[in-house]
Design a protein around this motif. Sequence first.
Motif, PDB file in Angstrom:
ATOM      1  N   ARG A 101      11.170 -29.617   8.113  1.00 33.54           N
ATOM      2  CA  ARG A 101      10.104 -28.683   8.474  1.00 33.54           C
ATOM      3  C   ARG A 101      10.232 -27.376   7.717  1.00 33.54           C
ATOM      4  O   ARG A 101       9.268 -26.627   7.575  1.00 33.54           O
ATOM      5  CB  ARG A 101      10.147 -28.395   9.967  1.00 33.54           C
ATOM      6  N   SER A 116      11.346 -32.871  11.359  1.00 32.83           N
ATOM      7  CA  SER A 116      10.250 -33.438  12.135  1.00 32.83           C
ATOM      8  C   SER A 116      10.737 -34.638  12.943  1.00 32.83           C
ATOM      9  O   SER A 116      11.869 -35.106  12.783  1.00 32.83           O
ATOM     10  CB  SER A 116       9.143 -33.892  11.184  1.00 32.83           C
ATOM     11  N   VAL A 133       4.331 -33.212   8.014  1.00 35.54           N
ATOM     12  CA  VAL A 133       4.900 -31.888   7.794  1.00 35.54           C
ATOM     13  C   VAL A 133       4.043 -31.137   6.783  1.00 35.54           C
ATOM     14  O   VAL A 133       3.788 -31.620   5.684  1.00 35.54           O
ATOM     15  CB  VAL A 133       6.351 -31.987   7.280  1.00 35.54           C
ATOM     16  N   GLN A 179       4.426 -25.874   9.869  1.00 29.80           N
ATOM     17  CA  GLN A 179       5.739 -25.901  10.524  1.00 29.80           C
ATOM     18  C   GLN A 179       6.600 -24.693  10.178  1.00 29.80           C
ATOM     19  O   GLN A 179       7.574 -24.409  10.874  1.00 29.80           O
ATOM     20  CB  GLN A 179       6.488 -27.182  10.163  1.00 29.80           C
ATOM     21  N   SER A 180       6.252 -23.981   9.105  1.00 31.63           N
ATOM     22  CA  SER A 180       7.060 -22.829   8.712  1.00 31.63           C
ATOM     23  C   SER A 180       6.574 -21.534   9.349  1.00 31.63           C
ATOM     24  O   SER A 180       7.211 -20.490   9.187  1.00 31.63           O
ATOM     25  CB  SER A 180       7.053 -22.680   7.181  1.00 31.63           C
TER      26      SER A 180
END
Length: 267
Positions: free
Chosen positions: A96, A111, A117, A121-122
């Motif tokens: 991620r 994940s 992804v 996710q960041s």
Amino acid sequence: MRLSSLFTFVAGLAVAGGSAYMAREFLESKYAHAAPSQEEVLVDVIVAGRDIALGQTIESHLLTTVAWPVKAAPSGSVTDFNELIPQAGQPPRRARRAISQGEPILISKISDFGEKVTIVQSLSHNHRAMAIKVNAVTAVGGFVTPGDHVDVLLTQGRDESLRTVTILQNTRVIGVDQDADENSDAPEVARTVTVEVLPEDGQKLALAQKAGTLSLALRTVDASNDEPLEAVKLSDVMRELSPVPDQAPSTTIKVRRGVEVTFTEIN
């Protein structure tokens, strides 16, 4: 005489036996206290054997283990490869976030099996990703990379009304064009830079892009306290100041001619 010798012999055996017993008790007690404590018990923690990029598949050849004290093992670390490597026919897990070589593999950074992804996710909690149009000049010559922090400046107006104001400070860059790898450090002249902002800051950026030109100011890595900055107008830059201050200090020359002394002041 024989009875005295026998008594001495028996007494010696008693003393020797007592000494041996005491020595055994001492050693057992010493080694019992020297037994490894819970903090010294080690566990094999799975770490990245090489750099793993955002979205990269977690594979066995990318991983290794490092012995770690049980009490000091990072929260969420993994010790079982079966938690990371998919079984036959099972979709993989992905990173991620970018994971550096030697960094422990944390459950929060990867994940689920088969989970998609993306740059989402960041993002930090309750933040948004917003793209800014840039060029070589407004993006610090291409030296802005994912993971950097920048200030965002707006320049707008014409002629005498031209001005610049800092609208965002200490904003994290999460992508440069299509690159979101924070391990990337190669300068790149980009067309867009994606930054992480709060919802209200996203509104400011959208409006500012319509109002004028946005420029990025690259910040140092050390933290600093930000303060509100006033807008700078063209008249603030174009002030015509005299090269000599109004209250320039004067110089006095003392001249002695015989017994006569005169003073001359030079401006």
